[in-house]
Design a protein around this motif. Sequence first.
Motif, short mmCIF file in Angstrom:
data_model
loop_
_atom_site.label_atom_id
_atom_site.label_comp_id
_atom_site.label_asym_id
_atom_site.label_seq_id
_atom_site.Cartn_x
_atom_site.Cartn_y
_atom_site.Cartn_z
N UNK A 13 0.83 -1.21 0.00
CA UNK A 13 0.00 0.00 0.00
C UNK A 13 0.86 1.26 0.00
N UNK A 14 1.87 1.30 0.86
CA UNK A 14 2.74 2.47 0.94
C UNK A 14 3.34 2.63 2.32
N UNK A 15 3.67 3.86 2.67
CA UNK A 15 4.21 4.14 4.00
C UNK A 15 3.80 5.54 4.42
N UNK A 16 4.02 5.84 5.70
CA UNK A 16 3.68 7.15 6.22
C UNK A 16 4.85 7.70 7.03
N UNK A 17 4.90 9.02 7.13
CA UNK A 17 5.94 9.70 7.90
C UNK A 17 5.29 10.81 8.72
N UNK A 18 5.65 10.87 9.97
CA UNK A 18 5.17 11.90 10.88
C UNK A 18 6.37 12.64 11.44
N UNK A 19 6.45 13.93 11.19
CA UNK A 19 7.52 14.76 11.72
C UNK A 19 6.92 15.68 12.78
N UNK A 20 7.60 15.79 13.92
CA UNK A 20 7.11 16.63 15.00
C UNK A 20 8.19 17.58 15.47
N UNK A 21 7.78 18.79 15.82
CA UNK A 21 8.67 19.79 16.39
C UNK A 21 7.97 20.36 17.62
#
Length: 148
Positions: free
Chosen positions: A43-51
Amino acid sequence: MAKSLTKAAIGVLLGLLFTISVGIFSALTTKDRYQFDSNYPGIGHERLSTVFTHGRIKMQFLGYNTADKITISKQFYGIFLRYGAHYLVLAKEQDTAENRQSLTARSFYIVESADKAAYISDQRGVFITKDNQLLNLNSVLLGKPLTG
């Protein structure tokens, strides 16, 4: 009887104020950055970036298909309280593809170990793919703290 109720109400109010004060103090002294990823085979992938910067939070969520093209993008801007590894967030959620905005409240944990980190949340839910398949989003995303 009325005096004991008044004393109880004052005690509850002081306890609540103390708890909120601890969360605010911890948030104001927090300055961290993280990047988390999760894969969904076929299906794919996900990325979560937090600051996290002194009580303010910025999060960017990107979902990719198997061809590594962005299929979903969301951004969150707001404030947070911190209690150890537990974060309580009140943020504006913006769907960058359609520019829709809404207010959202989130609760999650970020656990660090050496040079690794994990984002843990039970508020992830499901995503409906373009071919109408339900994809249960992972409750744990693995990643790392970022420097700079």
